[in-house]
Design an enzyme around this catalytic site. Structure first.
Site, PDB file in Angstrom:
ATOM      1  N   GLY A 170     -12.450 -14.785 -18.919  1.00 33.00           N
ATOM      2  CA  GLY A 170     -12.812 -15.988 -18.201  1.00 33.00           C
ATOM      3  C   GLY A 170     -14.157 -15.875 -17.517  1.00 33.00           C
ATOM      4  N   SER A 171     -14.802 -17.008 -17.296  1.00 34.68           N
ATOM      5  CA  SER A 171     -16.029 -17.032 -16.507  1.00 34.68           C
ATOM      6  C   SER A 171     -15.680 -16.824 -15.032  1.00 34.68           C
ATOM      7  CB  SER A 171     -16.741 -18.369 -16.690  1.00 34.68           C
ATOM      8  OG  SER A 171     -17.120 -18.562 -18.041  1.00 34.68           O
ATOM      9  N   GLY A 172     -16.722 -16.644 -14.226  1.00 36.47           N
ATOM     10  CA  GLY A 172     -16.516 -16.433 -12.804  1.00 36.47           C
ATOM     11  C   GLY A 172     -16.660 -14.999 -12.364  1.00 36.47           C
ATOM     12  N   HIS A 173     -16.879 -14.073 -13.328  1.00 37.99           N
ATOM     13  CA  HIS A 173     -16.995 -12.651 -13.009  1.00 37.99           C
ATOM     14  C   HIS A 173     -18.433 -12.147 -13.133  1.00 37.99           C
ATOM     15  CE1 HIS A 173     -12.699 -12.763 -13.119  1.00 37.99           C
ATOM     16  NE2 HIS A 173     -12.652 -13.006 -14.412  1.00 37.99           N
TER      17      HIS A 173
ATOM     18  N   HIS B 159      -9.167 -12.462 -10.313  1.00 40.79           N
ATOM     19  CA  HIS B 159      -8.978 -13.870 -10.656  1.00 40.79           C
ATOM     20  C   HIS B 159      -8.620 -14.716  -9.443  1.00 40.79           C
ATOM     21  CE1 HIS B 159      -8.359 -12.020 -14.698  1.00 40.79           C
ATOM     22  NE2 HIS B 159      -9.170 -13.012 -15.004  1.00 40.79           N
TER      23      HIS B 159
ATOM     24  N   ASP C 291      -5.764 -12.642 -22.319  1.00 40.44           N
ATOM     25  CA  ASP C 291      -6.822 -11.937 -23.046  1.00 40.44           C
ATOM     26  C   ASP C 291      -6.233 -11.113 -24.190  1.00 40.44           C
ATOM     27  OD1 ASP C 291      -8.582 -13.004 -21.252  1.00 40.44           O
ATOM     28  OD2 ASP C 291      -9.161 -11.113 -20.320  1.00 40.44           O
TER      29      ASP C 291
ATOM     30  N   LYS D 223      -9.605  -6.402 -21.077  1.00 40.05           N
ATOM     31  CA  LYS D 223      -8.984  -6.156 -19.778  1.00 40.05           C
ATOM     32  C   LYS D 223      -7.515  -6.553 -19.863  1.00 40.05           C
ATOM     33  CE  LYS D 223     -11.693  -8.767 -17.410  1.00 40.05           C
ATOM     34  NZ  LYS D 223     -12.220  -9.354 -18.686  1.00 40.05           N
TER      35      LYS D 223
END
Length: 330
Positions: free
Chosen positions: A53-56, A219, A109, A104
């Site tokens: 996911g984006s945001g990392h 997350h 995922d 991960k």
């Protein structure tokens, strides 16, 4: 909610496009996809593909480039990329030597990467291997996982496996090296303020002014417990105690990462590292190399994690090899 964005529906697309435009000599973007690939990939080498996911940010696309990743496939914020997108990313960087998938340990995922691997093996005859990163010592199971979560220690897997692939090693050798990193890295994190997903508009959890959350993931999920906020030194001791209880680091050389969660000033991260270095020295654990900064974040979450990688001679050599990516240079 305050965010410096245009529209919540396009934050991921605009972020990825901006990253590629800022690094045109290193990165390319696959049209109509949230997939970043190396601009000038080396031929006849094992490809390394990861994502999530984006945001990392800077993970994962910030680590695409020489000596690390060949492709990074992004999903929406805190959401796994689709099977089709992952398969597209694998195909885009295949050079005939096979592809290592670094995953991960989050249920979405794993499912999507495994399905994509099956697809490209059946349809395109692309060999794949996978490693699943499980460095988080905070929990054995969580809302997002069966087993331990994969968190900031994943960056060490990217670096060392990437260097091994760059050396010309075959797929099984690269996968074995990556697995050795997974087996020897441990991470523990905390936060004093949560993150807010743009599309949700509300924080992932709440904390009082005098509280902190110990054992957070990446997350925006809460940790294993809330407790009264204490000093930087005491927080570092809490996290380090859990890490050292999980793996024997006695008389070892280690790579250390103090990773910011996105909203933590570097001043505070270096205060943590100052104490951490002293404690490790007192315990006879030798620091070979240190990394302090934002390596795997959770939007604007305020907090940090500590990762320790127990090194052998080959891992030290590979850690030192050249890397040329937007977010990691050696």
């Amino acid at each position: 909610m305050k965010k410096i964005i245009n529209d919540v529906s396009v934050v991921e697309e605009e972020m990825i496009s901006g990253l590629v435009k800022a690094n045109p000599d290193v990165l390319s973007k696959i049209e109509d996809e949230l997939i970043v690939i190396r601009k000038n990939p080396k031929k006849d080498k094992v490809a390394i593909v990861t994502g999530g996911g984006s945001g990392h940010e800077p993970a994962h696309a910030g680590y695409v480039g020489y000596g690390m990743l060949d492709a990074a496939v992004a999903g929406a914020v805190y959401t796994s990329p689709s099977v089709d997108a992952i398969a597209t990313g694998i195909r885009a960087v295949d050079s005939g030597k096979g592809t290592l998938l670094i995953i991960k340990n989050y249920t979405g995922d794993i499912i999507n990467f495994e399905m994509a691997a099956e697809e490209v093996e059946e349809d395109d005859n692309i060999m794949t291997r996978k490693v699943i990163v499980t460095d988080d010592v905070a929990v054995e199971n969580s809302t997002w996982t069966a087993g331990r979560r994969g968190v900031a220690g994943t960056v060490f897997v990217h670096k060392i496996a990437g260097a091994k692939a760059e050396s010309g090693a075959d797929l099984d050798e690269v996968a074995a090296t990556a697995q050795r990193v997974v087996d020897n890295v441990r991470t523990m994190g905390m936060a004093i303020n949560p993150s807010t997903i743009p599309a949700a508009g509300i924080p992932g959890f709440t904390l009082g002014e005098d509280e902190m959350e110990v054992g957070i993931g990446i997350h925006g999920e809460p940790g294993v417990r809330k407790q009264k906020l204490t000093s930087a030194n005491e927080i570092a001791d809490i996290l380090l105690e859990k890490i050292l209880a999980d793996l024997d680091y006695n008389h070892s050389e280690v790579a250390v990462m103090v990773n910011g969660c996105g909203g933590t000033p570097l001043m505070e991260l270096y205060i943590v590292y100052n104490h951490l270095a002293d404690v490790l020295k007192e315990k006879g654990i030798r620091i070979y190399k240190s990394f302090v900064g934002n390596y795997m974040t959770s939007l604007e979450m305020e907090g940090f994690s500590i990762s320790l990688l127990k090194l052998d001679d080959e891992m030290k050599q590979l850690l030192d090899e050249k890397a040329e990516t937007p977010a990691f240079k050696m």
